[in-house]
Design a protein around this motif. Structure first.
Motif, PDB file in Angstrom:
ATOM      1  N   SER A  96      -4.685   1.505  -6.266  1.00 24.09           N
ATOM      2  CA  SER A  96      -4.709   0.268  -7.117  1.00 24.09           C
ATOM      3  C   SER A  96      -3.966  -0.722  -6.505  1.00 24.09           C
ATOM      4  N   ASN A  97      -2.746  -0.615  -5.748  1.00 27.89           N
ATOM      5  CA  ASN A  97      -2.029  -1.473  -5.136  1.00 27.89           C
ATOM      6  C   ASN A  97      -2.892  -1.847  -4.094  1.00 27.89           C
ATOM      7  N   MET A 125       0.795  -1.145   0.272  1.00 25.87           N
ATOM      8  CA  MET A 125       0.053  -0.181  -0.132  1.00 25.87           C
ATOM      9  C   MET A 125       0.841   1.310   0.034  1.00 25.87           C
ATOM     10  N   LYS A 126       2.014   1.047  -0.612  1.00 23.32           N
ATOM     11  CA  LYS A 126       3.035   2.378  -0.721  1.00 23.32           C
ATOM     12  C   LYS A 126       3.512   2.173  -1.996  1.00 23.32           C
ATOM     13  N   THR A 127       3.523   3.514  -2.286  1.00 25.93           N
ATOM     14  CA  THR A 127       4.123   3.987  -3.897  1.00 25.93           C
ATOM     15  C   THR A 127       5.107   5.277  -3.914  1.00 25.93           C
ATOM     16  N   ILE A 128       6.029   4.956  -4.577  1.00 26.61           N
ATOM     17  CA  ILE A 128       7.157   5.816  -4.681  1.00 26.61           C
ATOM     18  C   ILE A 128       7.206   6.590  -6.183  1.00 26.61           C
ATOM     19  N   GLU A 177      -5.347   1.187   6.303  1.00 28.17           N
ATOM     20  CA  GLU A 177      -7.030   0.807   6.301  1.00 28.17           C
ATOM     21  C   GLU A 177      -7.606   1.528   7.493  1.00 28.17           C
ATOM     22  N   VAL A 178      -8.677   2.057   7.628  1.00 26.40           N
ATOM     23  CA  VAL A 178      -9.419   2.595   8.472  1.00 26.40           C
ATOM     24  C   VAL A 178     -10.712   1.966   8.840  1.00 26.40           C
ATOM     25  N   SER A 179     -11.047   1.633  10.052  1.00 30.98           N
ATOM     26  CA  SER A 179     -12.391   1.263  10.113  1.00 30.98           C
ATOM     27  C   SER A 179     -13.418   2.261  10.248  1.00 30.98           C
ATOM     28  N   ARG A 180     -14.353   2.432   9.339  1.00 30.52           N
ATOM     29  CA  ARG A 180     -15.495   3.329   9.381  1.00 30.52           C
ATOM     30  C   ARG A 180     -16.700   2.827   9.933  1.00 30.52           C
ATOM     31  N   GLY A 185      -6.496  -6.626  -1.257  1.00 26.84           N
ATOM     32  CA  GLY A 185      -8.077  -6.760  -1.371  1.00 26.84           C
ATOM     33  C   GLY A 185      -8.697  -5.599  -0.577  1.00 26.84           C
ATOM     34  N   LEU A 186      -8.358  -4.656  -0.404  1.00 29.68           N
ATOM     35  CA  LEU A 186      -9.082  -3.581   0.492  1.00 29.68           C
ATOM     36  C   LEU A 186      -9.861  -2.601  -0.267  1.00 29.68           C
TER      37      LEU A 186
END
Length: 114
Positions: free
Chosen positions: A54-55, A1-4, A107-110, A61-62
């Protein structure tokens, strides 16, 4: 979940102006905001955030709605040093600045709001 994203031909100072506007938003809202921002620096930031989302979807699968920014950093890249020939055999220096964008999502729980 990281992009550079590296070596973007936009100065970090200009990218930080746009990044500060979307840092508090969710990634989904940030993409919508950047799509209609009238600055050229919005395009590489849009691409970096879209790639991070997208990652997260493909690899973990989030759901997009459950994501938030952990970090959104704009860092200085190398500076290309060029010169412009001017009169009397002299030259003025031109600094072509680059930057790097690092986007990390979490990821945060809503939960239900009360």
């Amino acid at each position: 979940m990281k992009t550079i994203q590296r070596y973007i031909r936009t100065p970090a100072r200009k990218l930080r102006l746009v990044a500060d506007a979307v840092r508090k938003l969710s990634p989904e809202q940030a993409l919508l905001h950047l799509k209609f921002t009238g600055k050229a620096a919005a395009e590489p930031l849009y691409k970096a955030i879209k790639q991070a989302v997208s990652n997260a979807k493909d690899q973990k699968g989030l759901a997009v709605a459950s994501l938030a920014f952990k970090t959104l950093d704009i860092m200085e890249g190398p500076t290309y040093k060029r010169f412009q020939a001017v009169s009397r055999g002299m030259a003025h220096s031109i600094m072509k600045r680059t930057s790097h964008i690092r986007v990390e999502l979490k990821e945060v729980s809503r939960g239900p709001k009360s």
